[in-house]
Motif scaffolding. Structure first.
Motif, PDB file in Angstrom:
ATOM      1  N   LYS A  45     -29.093  20.987 -27.371  1.00  0.00           N
ATOM      2  CA  LYS A  45     -27.915  21.717 -26.526  1.00  0.00           C
ATOM      3  C   LYS A  45     -26.832  20.906 -26.223  1.00  0.00           C
ATOM      4  CE  LYS A  45     -30.580  25.284 -25.557  1.00  0.00           C
ATOM      5  NZ  LYS A  45     -29.792  26.906 -25.952  1.00  0.00           N
ATOM      6  N   ALA A  46     -25.473  21.412 -26.186  1.00  0.00           N
ATOM      7  CA  ALA A  46     -24.477  20.832 -25.688  1.00  0.00           C
ATOM      8  C   ALA A  46     -24.123  21.521 -24.172  1.00  0.00           C
ATOM      9  CB  ALA A  46     -23.199  21.186 -26.587  1.00  0.00           C
ATOM     10  N   PHE A  47     -23.924  20.575 -23.292  1.00  0.00           N
ATOM     11  CA  PHE A  47     -23.343  20.827 -21.928  1.00  0.00           C
ATOM     12  C   PHE A  47     -21.960  20.789 -21.571  1.00  0.00           C
ATOM     13  CE2 PHE A  47     -28.017  20.128 -22.118  1.00  0.00           C
ATOM     14  CZ  PHE A  47     -28.541  21.132 -21.535  1.00  0.00           C
ATOM     15  N   ILE A  48     -21.202  21.786 -21.232  1.00  0.00           N
ATOM     16  CA  ILE A  48     -19.814  21.722 -21.233  1.00  0.00           C
ATOM     17  C   ILE A  48     -19.579  21.709 -19.766  1.00  0.00           C
ATOM     18  CG2 ILE A  48     -17.767  22.451 -21.974  1.00  0.00           C
ATOM     19  CD1 ILE A  48     -20.509  23.205 -24.276  1.00  0.00           C
TER      20      ILE A  48
ATOM     21  N   LYS B  54     -19.111  26.065 -16.206  1.00  0.00           N
ATOM     22  CA  LYS B  54     -20.186  25.460 -16.833  1.00  0.00           C
ATOM     23  C   LYS B  54     -20.732  26.292 -18.232  1.00  0.00           C
ATOM     24  CE  LYS B  54     -21.586  22.032 -13.428  1.00  0.00           C
ATOM     25  NZ  LYS B  54     -22.550  21.211 -12.885  1.00  0.00           N
ATOM     26  N   PHE B  55     -21.089  25.710 -19.327  1.00  0.00           N
ATOM     27  CA  PHE B  55     -21.435  26.185 -20.602  1.00  0.00           C
ATOM     28  C   PHE B  55     -22.541  25.541 -20.931  1.00  0.00           C
ATOM     29  CE2 PHE B  55     -17.579  28.344 -20.045  1.00  0.00           C
ATOM     30  CZ  PHE B  55     -17.734  29.687 -20.199  1.00  0.00           C
ATOM     31  N   GLU B  56     -23.784  26.299 -21.584  1.00  0.00           N
ATOM     32  CA  GLU B  56     -24.858  25.507 -22.379  1.00  0.00           C
ATOM     33  C   GLU B  56     -24.792  26.227 -23.587  1.00  0.00           C
ATOM     34  OE1 GLU B  56     -29.639  25.438 -21.813  1.00  0.00           O
ATOM     35  OE2 GLU B  56     -28.421  25.075 -20.173  1.00  0.00           O
ATOM     36  N   VAL B  57     -24.593  25.479 -24.559  1.00  0.00           N
ATOM     37  CA  VAL B  57     -24.684  26.176 -25.989  1.00  0.00           C
ATOM     38  C   VAL B  57     -25.357  25.297 -27.008  1.00  0.00           C
ATOM     39  CG1 VAL B  57     -22.449  27.348 -25.586  1.00  0.00           C
ATOM     40  CG2 VAL B  57     -22.468  25.135 -26.667  1.00  0.00           C
TER      41      VAL B  57
ATOM     42  N   TYR C  60      -8.471  27.720 -26.951  1.00  0.00           N
ATOM     43  CA  TYR C  60      -8.988  26.489 -27.635  1.00  0.00           C
ATOM     44  C   TYR C  60     -10.211  26.854 -28.346  1.00  0.00           C
ATOM     45  CZ  TYR C  60      -9.861  21.249 -27.985  1.00  0.00           C
ATOM     46  OH  TYR C  60      -9.771  20.139 -28.310  1.00  0.00           O
ATOM     47  N   LYS C  61     -10.312  25.839 -29.668  1.00  0.00           N
ATOM     48  CA  LYS C  61     -11.285  26.085 -30.472  1.00  0.00           C
ATOM     49  C   LYS C  61     -12.030  24.597 -30.602  1.00  0.00           C
ATOM     50  CE  LYS C  61     -11.051  28.705 -34.019  1.00  0.00           C
ATOM     51  NZ  LYS C  61     -11.902  29.724 -33.977  1.00  0.00           N
ATOM     52  N   VAL C  62     -13.139  24.687 -30.684  1.00  0.00           N
ATOM     53  CA  VAL C  62     -13.819  23.573 -30.399  1.00  0.00           C
ATOM     54  C   VAL C  62     -15.038  23.513 -31.599  1.00  0.00           C
ATOM     55  CG1 VAL C  62     -15.355  24.150 -28.428  1.00  0.00           C
ATOM     56  CG2 VAL C  62     -15.011  21.794 -28.822  1.00  0.00           C
ATOM     57  N   GLU C  63     -15.262  22.277 -32.213  1.00  0.00           N
ATOM     58  CA  GLU C  63     -16.664  22.122 -32.988  1.00  0.00           C
ATOM     59  C   GLU C  63     -17.461  21.172 -32.253  1.00  0.00           C
ATOM     60  OE1 GLU C  63     -17.638  20.889 -37.644  1.00  0.00           O
ATOM     61  OE2 GLU C  63     -15.559  20.918 -36.946  1.00  0.00           O
ATOM     62  N   ILE C  64     -18.876  21.325 -32.016  1.00  0.00           N
ATOM     63  CA  ILE C  64     -19.679  20.405 -31.677  1.00  0.00           C
ATOM     64  C   ILE C  64     -20.542  20.037 -32.610  1.00  0.00           C
ATOM     65  CG2 ILE C  64     -21.539  20.348 -29.969  1.00  0.00           C
ATOM     66  CD1 ILE C  64     -20.218  22.571 -28.198  1.00  0.00           C
TER      67      ILE C  64
ATOM     68  N   GLN D  33     -26.234  16.812 -25.625  1.00  0.00           N
ATOM     69  CA  GLN D  33     -24.629  16.210 -25.428  1.00  0.00           C
ATOM     70  C   GLN D  33     -23.915  16.882 -24.361  1.00  0.00           C
ATOM     71  OE1 GLN D  33     -22.557  16.114 -29.616  1.00  0.00           O
ATOM     72  NE2 GLN D  33     -24.046  17.360 -30.077  1.00  0.00           N
ATOM     73  N   ASN D  34     -23.270  15.856 -23.704  1.00  0.00           N
ATOM     74  CA  ASN D  34     -22.323  16.466 -22.757  1.00  0.00           C
ATOM     75  C   ASN D  34     -21.033  16.235 -22.836  1.00  0.00           C
ATOM     76  OD1 ASN D  34     -24.513  16.868 -20.176  1.00  0.00           O
ATOM     77  ND2 ASN D  34     -24.892  14.845 -21.120  1.00  0.00           N
ATOM     78  N   PHE D  35     -20.067  17.138 -22.522  1.00  0.00           N
ATOM     79  CA  PHE D  35     -18.687  17.337 -22.808  1.00  0.00           C
ATOM     80  C   PHE D  35     -17.980  17.786 -21.623  1.00  0.00           C
ATOM     81  CE2 PHE D  35     -20.513  18.170 -26.905  1.00  0.00           C
ATOM     82  CZ  PHE D  35     -20.020  17.383 -27.827  1.00  0.00           C
TER      83      PHE D  35
END
Length: 226
Positions: free
Chosen positions: A26-29, A68-71, A91-95, A102-104
């Motif tokens: 996951k990515a945690f934003i 917060k988002f988890e994707v 915004y457009k973000v590429e993970i 990962q944490n952002f």
């Protein structure tokens, strides 16, 4: 016996690698939203949209403008914010895909326009009776104000130049008052809603054409306090 042991170890290694590769990392934003002066913005309805699947995650900014988002990783996402009755792309973000979580930390700026013309808010001709097609936009405005609890607005009614000036002034005020009553029924405190009617005194288009008159018949939201 030795070969059998090596075979078992080999199978175990392959299964372990397969299991590891199948994990959904996951990515945690942590997303912070501020206004143009870097003041944290509370009560913003944020949308995280997967460009691949179209799946939408939503969250409301809390204290400090944080949500917060988890994707899943390995995807492109579009970050949007709900405005009055629109969504605005911020915004457009590429993970990048990774074999670990990962944490952002991300900070974006946005501020509601001070003046906005409500879309698809219409009345019966010469009347302050709302058409049912108006409800969607008004419900979205109510939702916005329920989330942004410090927002105070003016509801400004306008007409075209057809008919008597004094009657148009009275009609524009009556229409704005109807909108206020609708929003109050949706849970918005009356003191957060100021009503004003301007009649035909503030045209934004040429009243000599039907298209121009249609643009002039409008209700504006004007922010008084954020």
């Amino acid at each position: 016996m030795y070969k059998k042991l090596l075979l078992i170890l080999g199978i175990f290694f392959l299964l372990s690698n397969y299991s590891y590769s199948q994990q959904n990392f996951k990515a945690f934003i942590n997303l912070t939203v501020t206004d143009m002066k870097d003041k944290p913005s509370v009560g913003d309805h944020m949308l995280f949209v997967s460009d691949k699947t179209g799946k939408i995650l939503s969250s409301i900014t809390k204290k400090g403008g944080l949500c917060k988002f988890e994707v899943p990783s390995g995807a492109v996402y579009t970050i949007k914010i709900k405005s009055y009755s629109d969504t605005v792309t911020l915004y457009k973000v590429e993970i990048q895909k990774a074999n670990y979580d990962q944490n952002f930390e991300l900070t974006l700026k946005y501020q509601l326009p001070k003046t906005y013309t409500l879309k698809n808010v219409n009345f019966q001709s010469g009347s302050s009776k709302l058409k049912s097609s108006s409800f969607k936009s008004l419900n979205e405005l109510a939702e916005l104000m329920l989330n942004k609890k410090t927002l105070k607005i003016e509801l400004a009614g306008h007409t075209d130049s057809q008919g008597d000036d004094a009657l148009n002034l009275k009609l524009s005020h009556a229409r704005a008052k109807v909108l206020k009553n609708y929003l109050v029924k949706k849970g918005i405190t009356a003191k957060r809603l100021i009503v004003k009617g301007y009649g035909e005194t503030r045209p934004i288009a040429n009243n000599a054409t039907e298209e121009g008159r249609k643009k002039n018949r409008r209700t504006e939201v004007i922010i008084i306090e954020r």
